[in-house]
Design an enzyme around this catalytic site. Structure first.
Site, short mmCIF file in Angstrom:
data_model
loop_
_atom_site.label_atom_id
_atom_site.label_comp_id
_atom_site.label_asym_id
_atom_site.label_seq_id
_atom_site.Cartn_x
_atom_site.Cartn_y
_atom_site.Cartn_z
CG ASP A 1 10.45 -1.45 -35.14
OD1 ASP A 1 11.40 -1.79 -35.66
OD2 ASP A 1 9.26 -0.91 -35.97
CB THR B 1 15.82 -20.39 -39.69
OG1 THR B 1 15.21 -19.65 -40.69
CG2 THR B 1 17.14 -19.81 -39.27
CG ASP C 1 12.51 -10.45 -32.09
OD1 ASP C 1 11.68 -10.30 -32.92
OD2 ASP C 1 13.51 -11.05 -32.46
CB VAL D 1 21.25 -20.50 -41.12
CG1 VAL D 1 21.09 -21.21 -40.04
CG2 VAL D 1 22.65 -19.84 -41.40
CE1 TYR E 1 18.99 -9.78 -45.39
CE2 TYR E 1 19.84 -11.21 -47.14
CZ TYR E 1 19.58 -10.72 -45.81
OH TYR E 1 20.14 -11.91 -44.80
CG ASN F 1 20.67 -12.03 -35.29
OD1 ASN F 1 20.95 -12.82 -36.09
ND2 ASN F 1 19.17 -12.27 -34.79
CE LYS G 1 21.93 -8.99 -43.09
NZ LYS G 1 21.99 -8.91 -41.45
N1 LIG Z 1 18.77 -17.75 -42.26
C1 LIG Z 1 19.72 -17.62 -43.18
O1 LIG Z 1 20.22 -18.44 -44.09
C2 LIG Z 1 20.74 -16.38 -43.24
C3 LIG Z 1 21.86 -16.45 -44.29
C4 LIG Z 1 22.60 -15.01 -44.28
C5 LIG Z 1 22.50 -14.21 -43.25
N2 LIG Z 1 21.44 -14.30 -42.37
C6 LIG Z 1 21.54 -13.42 -41.37
O2 LIG Z 1 21.55 -13.81 -40.01
C7 LIG Z 1 20.70 -13.08 -39.18
C8 LIG Z 1 19.49 -13.87 -38.71
O3 LIG Z 1 18.95 -14.31 -39.45
P1 LIG Z 1 17.49 -15.34 -39.42
O4 LIG Z 1 17.39 -16.23 -40.56
O5 LIG Z 1 17.74 -15.91 -37.93
O6 LIG Z 1 16.54 -14.12 -39.62
P2 LIG Z 1 15.19 -13.98 -39.20
O7 LIG Z 1 14.26 -13.28 -40.43
O8 LIG Z 1 14.64 -15.46 -39.35
O9 LIG Z 1 15.03 -13.48 -37.74
C9 LIG Z 1 15.39 -12.33 -37.47
C10 LIG Z 1 14.92 -11.76 -36.06
O10 LIG Z 1 14.71 -10.36 -36.14
C11 LIG Z 1 13.49 -10.03 -35.58
N3 LIG Z 1 13.21 -8.75 -36.45
C12 LIG Z 1 12.92 -8.62 -37.49
N4 LIG Z 1 12.61 -7.25 -37.72
C13 LIG Z 1 12.78 -6.61 -36.55
C14 LIG Z 1 12.63 -5.25 -36.12
N5 LIG Z 1 12.43 -4.45 -36.64
N6 LIG Z 1 13.24 -4.98 -34.63
C15 LIG Z 1 13.54 -5.97 -34.00
N7 LIG Z 1 13.62 -7.32 -34.29
C16 LIG Z 1 13.22 -7.68 -35.68
C17 LIG Z 1 12.59 -11.10 -36.25
O11 LIG Z 1 11.20 -10.92 -35.49
C18 LIG Z 1 13.37 -12.16 -35.83
O12 LIG Z 1 12.98 -12.79 -34.53
C19 LIG Z 1 20.10 -11.76 -40.02
O13 LIG Z 1 21.02 -10.85 -39.69
C20 LIG Z 1 20.14 -12.53 -41.39
O14 LIG Z 1 20.54 -11.28 -42.24
C21 LIG Z 1 20.62 -15.36 -42.10
#
Ligand SMILES: NC(=O)c1ccc[n+]([C@@H]2O[C@H](COP(=O)([O-])OP(=O)(O)OC[C@H]3O[C@@H](n4cnc5c(N)ncnc54)[C@H](O)[C@@H]3O)[C@@H](O)[C@H]2O)c1
Length: 261
Positions: free
Chosen positions: A76, A203, A50, A201, A168, A103, A172
């Site tokens: 990154d 969060t 992360d 989701v 995005y 993820n 996806k």
């Molecule tokens: N939360 C939702 O409702 C939702 C819905 C559909 C899909 N998703 C997918 O589920 C996964 C997780 O979602 P989330 O809501 O927890 O995402 P989020 O954006 O809250 O968290 C993503 C994590 O990735 C890290 N990150 C971001 N850029 C980065 C980089 N360049 N290098 C390394 N780490 C990096 C962030 O610091 C964070 O810890 C993602 O792939 C997202 O697209 C989430």
């Protein structure tokens, strides 16, 4: 206890995950943090990458009681050289990777009209490209292990035609192509690759940035099941996909969205 989830705990235990080396990208916060926690609570050796050092540190401290302390590596994921080096460092600490959870992402909103080529490259880099290269970087480990599981995070956002983040959405949707494009190529070595597709989701980040009364109403109207999807709801499916219980599942798209229509 969060909505509908009793952590005390009547959920599945997967003996095949004990000691298994699991790598999670973007594991410091959100759904990724739940992947780290839930795999670690199954006795897996977990490493996560992360850019959020503070979030990662808080997670590691919170997980002081798991059998193998999760290993955090600052990386990154948009920098492919750094990604490959971090995966090598993770391998050195937890062993050859058996489960990869692709993820990391950023669902940042953006204007279609104002998108520049540089914006496009950046968005694809954070939402898609690293999934391809992280998978490439762990295949030799999985082959040597006699198999493995790659779990690629997609989204229902593009499926339900959400506006506000066309790059995005495109990235996806390509996760499905990645999974379908590799399932046969990797399957002969018993390496499975599946998409895990979250609905909305809730969060901390989603609550902070996007969930308002209109959103709550949309959830009530659109989901067949009441309540908020939690990160753990996705982690339960990821555990199944990482475990031997799913040994004949590959090239599939597993949707966890509360029955959103
Ligand atoms: N939360 C939702 O409702 C939702 C819905 C559909 C899909 N998703 C997918 O589920 C996964 C997780 O979602 P989330 O809501 O927890 O995402 P989020 O954006 O809250 O968290 C993503 C994590 O990735 C890290 N990150 C971001 N850029 C980065 C980089 N360049 N290098 C390394 N780490 C990096 C962030 O610091 C964070 O810890 C993602 O792939 C997202 O697209 C989430």
């Amino acid at each position: 206890m969060r909505e509908g989830i009793d952590n005390t705990d009547n959920t599945a235990h997967y003996p095949s995950l004990a000691g298994r080396a699991v790598l999670v990208t973007g594991g410091a916060t959100g759904i990724g943090a739940s992947f780290v926690e839930q795999f670690a609570r199954q006795g897996a050796r977990v490493a996560f990458l992360d850019i959020d050092d503070a979030g990662a540190q808080a997670l590691v401290e919170q997980l002081h009681d798991v059998p193998h302390a999760p290993v955090y590596l600052h990386c990154d994921a948009t920098d492919i050289d750094a990604l490959q080096a971090s995966i090598a460092a993770a391998r050195a600490q937890i062993g050859p990777i058996s489960v990869l959870v692709n993820n990391a992402a950023n669902d940042v909103r953006h204007s279609f009209a104002k998108t520049t080529p540089a914006d496009f490259e950046r968005n694809i880099a954070v939402n898609l490209r690293h999934q391809y290269f992280a998978t490439q970087a762990v295949v030799a480990d999985m082959r040597a292990n006699g198999g493995g599981s790659v779990i690629c995070l997609g989204s229902t956002g593009w499926m339900i035609k959400n506006a506000g983040y066309p790059m995005y959405a495109m990235a996806k949707s390509a996760v499905h192509g990645l999974v379908n494009g590799l399932a046969r190529e990797l399957g002969g070595d018993r390496i499975r690759i599946n998409a895990l597709i979250p609905g909305w989701v809730i969060t901390e980040k989603q609550r902070r940035l996007w969930l308002d009364e209109e959103g709550e109403e949309q959830i009530r109207r659109s989901q067949c099941l009441p309540g908020h999807l939690q990160p753990e709801d996705l982690a339960r499916m990821a555990l199944f996909l990482g475990a031997d219980d799913s040994r004949m599942c590959t090239g599939q798209h597993f949707i966890v969205d509360g029955g959103w229509v």
